[in-house]
Write an enzyme that holds these catalytic residues in place. Structure first.
Site, mmCIF file in Angstrom:
data_model
loop_
_atom_site.group_PDB
_atom_site.id
_atom_site.type_symbol
_atom_site.label_atom_id
_atom_site.label_comp_id
_atom_site.label_asym_id
_atom_site.label_seq_id
_atom_site.Cartn_x
_atom_site.Cartn_y
_atom_site.Cartn_z
ATOM 1 C CB CYS A 35 -3.240 3.120 -1.175
ATOM 2 S SG CYS A 35 -3.287 1.345 -0.923
ATOM 3 C CB CYS B 26 -0.295 1.233 -2.023
ATOM 4 S SG CYS B 26 -1.916 0.854 -2.698
#
Length: 105
Positions: free
Chosen positions: A30, A33
């Site tokens: 991600c 993230c």
């Protein structure tokens, strides 16, 4: 300092923690993230006296994110006394992250 938490120790580290806990649900693949990672680490260093900051990799530990309805990542949840008191989904600036955490802890 952030702590890595897994399904095995989620209850002990988060639900039974003495004070408020910020949980960062994230994954290796991600992009947002990864961008939030350093900000989360800074938050832990700056607010470590007031709040515990932990990271849960949703690929390695799928039970906790499923139980708490995590649909998108990054998802941040603040737990107090074993209960979710607030949730934010998606990227934030450092200021937004710090102000949000300060407002709920």
């Amino acid at each position: 300092m952030t702590h890595k938490v897994s399904d095995q120790n989620f209850e002990t580290e988060v639900l039974k923690a003495d004070g408020p806990v910020v949980v960062d649900f994230w994954a290796e693949w991600c992009g947002p993230c990864k961008a939030m990672g350093p900000l989360v680490d800074e938050l832990a260093n700056e607010m470590g006296e007031k709040v515990k900051v932990v990271k849960v990799n949703i690929d390695e530990s799928p039970n906790a994110p499923t139980k708490y309805g995590v649909r998108g990542i990054p998802t941040f949840m603040v737990f107090k006394g074993g209960q979710v008191v607030d949730t934010r989904v998606g990227s934030m600036s450092k200021t937004q992250l710090n102000e949000w955490v300060a407002s709920v802890v």
